[in-house]
Design a protein around this motif. Structure first.
Motif, PDB file in Angstrom:
ATOM      1  N   SER A   1      48.645  44.924  48.835  1.00 45.12           N
ATOM      2  CA  SER A   1      48.543  45.544  47.573  1.00 45.12           C
ATOM      3  C   SER A   1      49.957  45.607  47.161  1.00 45.12           C
ATOM      4  CB  SER A   1      47.567  46.650  47.183  1.00 45.12           C
ATOM      5  OG  SER A   1      46.235  46.174  47.718  1.00 45.12           O
TER       6      SER A   1
ATOM      7  N   GLY B   1      38.908  43.824  40.552  1.00 47.86           N
ATOM      8  CA  GLY B   1      38.493  44.470  41.969  1.00 47.86           C
ATOM      9  C   GLY B   1      39.692  45.685  42.021  1.00 47.86           C
ATOM     10  N   CYS B   2      39.762  46.579  41.129  1.00 51.05           N
ATOM     11  CA  CYS B   2      40.999  47.432  40.894  1.00 51.05           C
ATOM     12  C   CYS B   2      40.956  48.545  41.867  1.00 51.05           C
ATOM     13  CB  CYS B   2      40.951  47.801  39.639  1.00 51.05           C
ATOM     14  SG  CYS B   2      39.369  48.855  39.181  1.00 51.05           S
TER      15      CYS B   2
ATOM     16  N   ASP C   1      35.838  46.986  38.484  1.00 47.34           N
ATOM     17  CA  ASP C   1      35.350  46.878  39.879  1.00 47.34           C
ATOM     18  C   ASP C   1      34.058  47.104  39.663  1.00 47.34           C
ATOM     19  OD1 ASP C   1      37.300  47.692  42.680  1.00 47.34           O
ATOM     20  OD2 ASP C   1      35.147  47.753  42.865  1.00 47.34           O
TER      21      ASP C   1
ATOM     22  N   ASN D   1      30.727  43.265  37.425  1.00 50.03           N
ATOM     23  CA  ASN D   1      30.453  42.567  38.731  1.00 50.03           C
ATOM     24  C   ASN D   1      31.335  41.153  38.260  1.00 50.03           C
ATOM     25  OD1 ASN D   1      29.649  41.138  40.750  1.00 50.03           O
ATOM     26  ND2 ASN D   1      27.647  40.564  40.053  1.00 50.03           N
ATOM     27  N   ILE D   2      32.425  41.170  39.170  1.00 51.37           N
ATOM     28  CA  ILE D   2      33.411  40.020  38.974  1.00 51.37           C
ATOM     29  C   ILE D   2      33.769  40.066  37.448  1.00 51.37           C
ATOM     30  CG2 ILE D   2      34.260  37.809  39.582  1.00 51.37           C
ATOM     31  CD1 ILE D   2      32.171  37.659  41.615  1.00 51.37           C
TER      32      ILE D   2
ATOM     33  N   ASN E   1      43.791  41.737  44.543  1.00 49.74           N
ATOM     34  CA  ASN E   1      43.770  41.574  45.935  1.00 49.74           C
ATOM     35  C   ASN E   1      42.361  41.308  46.178  1.00 49.74           C
ATOM     36  OD1 ASN E   1      43.597  42.004  48.725  1.00 49.74           O
ATOM     37  ND2 ASN E   1      44.814  43.934  48.767  1.00 49.74           N
TER      38      ASN E   1
HETATM   39  C1  LIG Z   1      40.885  44.472  48.635  1.00 50.97           C
HETATM   40  S1  LIG Z   1      40.030  45.583  47.456  1.00 50.97           S
HETATM   41  C2  LIG Z   1      41.551  45.752  46.324  1.00 50.97           C
HETATM   42  C3  LIG Z   1      41.661  47.134  45.693  1.00 50.97           C
HETATM   43  C4  LIG Z   1      42.545  47.594  44.898  1.00 50.97           C
HETATM   44  N1  LIG Z   1      43.151  46.234  43.789  1.00 50.97           N
HETATM   45  C5  LIG Z   1      44.066  47.844  45.758  1.00 50.97           C
HETATM   46  O1  LIG Z   1      44.634  46.757  45.772  1.00 50.97           O
HETATM   47  O2  LIG Z   1      44.116  48.799  46.165  1.00 50.97           O
HETATM   48  C6  LIG Z   1      39.087  44.582  46.453  1.00 50.97           C
HETATM   49  C7  LIG Z   1      38.300  45.136  45.441  1.00 50.97           C
HETATM   50  O3  LIG Z   1      37.172  44.369  45.085  1.00 50.97           O
HETATM   51  C8  LIG Z   1      36.035  45.155  44.694  1.00 50.97           C
HETATM   52  N2  LIG Z   1      34.918  44.153  44.482  1.00 50.97           N
HETATM   53  C9  LIG Z   1      34.170  43.622  45.414  1.00 50.97           C
HETATM   54  N3  LIG Z   1      33.244  42.898  44.938  1.00 50.97           N
HETATM   55  C10 LIG Z   1      33.412  42.777  43.788  1.00 50.97           C
HETATM   56  C11 LIG Z   1      32.773  42.059  42.485  1.00 50.97           C
HETATM   57  N4  LIG Z   1      31.676  41.328  42.818  1.00 50.97           N
HETATM   58  N5  LIG Z   1      33.040  42.261  41.277  1.00 50.97           N
HETATM   59  C12 LIG Z   1      34.195  43.196  41.047  1.00 50.97           C
HETATM   60  N6  LIG Z   1      34.852  43.886  42.271  1.00 50.97           N
HETATM   61  C13 LIG Z   1      34.598  43.748  43.368  1.00 50.97           C
HETATM   62  C14 LIG Z   1      36.165  45.966  45.661  1.00 50.97           C
HETATM   63  O4  LIG Z   1      35.189  47.070  45.274  1.00 50.97           O
HETATM   64  C15 LIG Z   1      37.369  46.655  46.211  1.00 50.97           C
HETATM   65  O5  LIG Z   1      37.780  47.667  45.384  1.00 50.97           O
END
Ligand SMILES: C[S@@+](CC[C@H](N)C(=O)[O-])C[C@H]1O[C@@H](n2cnc3c(N)ncnc32)[C@H](O)[C@@H]1O
Length: 195
Positions: free
Chosen positions: A45, A66-67, A88, A115-116, A130
């Motif tokens: 990240s 996905g913050c 997220d 959700n996405i 990420n």
């Molecule tokens: C690899 S982490 C990155 C988190 C943050 N951006 C960082 O860099 O620290 C991926 C993120 O995607 C979120 N996520 C997973 N499935 C998701 C979905 N269907 N819709 C939205 N977010 C999602 C997770 O909850 C997680 O916070």
């Protein structure tokens, strides 16, 4: 088994404070059990964020998909004076990001549950992510491919992925939508930009 992206409201809260500096800007981020990289800022990240900031300094309209606790989007908002939406699916991550926006006195950023892209409206100059590798290849591809629907013409998709997690195969699957470039790499992580 509970993953960081699932909503587990019974998970005991154990808030931590993480700090980050970029140039003259200082940030503190609250993190907690049940969110991604709760104990330290993730290397991938950081590489994504810092590569983006080295290449883009305009106050563009950005969507951070996905913050987590809002690390990438919050810093972009302050350093580039950008308007940033952060989303997220994890309720705890959304709550932490909302607190982090407030605690860092960020004026041009909001965070909401989605959700996405389900709750996203409008078009952006940049989608940055990420993506959640552990949700599986199909979800990761939806994160990346569907970004196109939320980008203005000429908009940019920025993402990080590890080479040993299939980054090059995933990038190949985007070539019908984007002109993909590798902008940086370090310790097995690749930073991609798609136009
Ligand atoms: C690899 S982490 C990155 C988190 C943050 N951006 C960082 O860099 O620290 C991926 C993120 O995607 C979120 N996520 C997973 N499935 C998701 C979905 N269907 N819709 C939205 N977010 C999602 C997770 O909850 C997680 O916070």
């Amino acid at each position: 088994m509970s993953h960081y992206f699932t909503n587990n409201e019974n998970l005991v809260s154990e808030t931590r404070e993480l700090t980050y500096k970029y140039d003259s800007f200082s940030f503190t981020f609250l993190s907690d059990n049940g969110v991604f990289s709760k104990k330290y800022l993730d290397f991938g990240s950081r590489l994504l964020l810092e590569t983006y900031l080295k290449n883009e300094s305009e106050p563009l309209k950005v969507l951070d998909v996905g913050c987590g606790y809002g690390f990438i989007g919050s810093v972009i908002s302050v350093v580039n004076n950008s308007y940033v939406d952060m989303i997220d699916v994890n309720k705890r991550a959304v709550h932490l990001t909302q607190m982090n926006i407030k605690n860092n006195k960020i004026k041009n950023a909001v965070c909401f549950e989605s959700n996405i892209y389900e709750s996203v409206e409008g078009l952006y100059d940049v989608v940055i992510t990420n993506p959640p590798i552990r949700t599986g290849r199909e979800t990761v591809l939806t994160f990346l491919r569907d970004s196109k629907k939320y980008l203005k013409p000429g908009g940019e998709l920025w993402f990080v992925m590890r080479k040993d997690q299939g980054a090059l195969t995933v990038a190949k699957k985007l070539e019908d939508l984007y002109k993909i470039e590798i902008i940086d790499k370090s310790k097995g992580f690749l930073i991609f930009k798609g136009i």
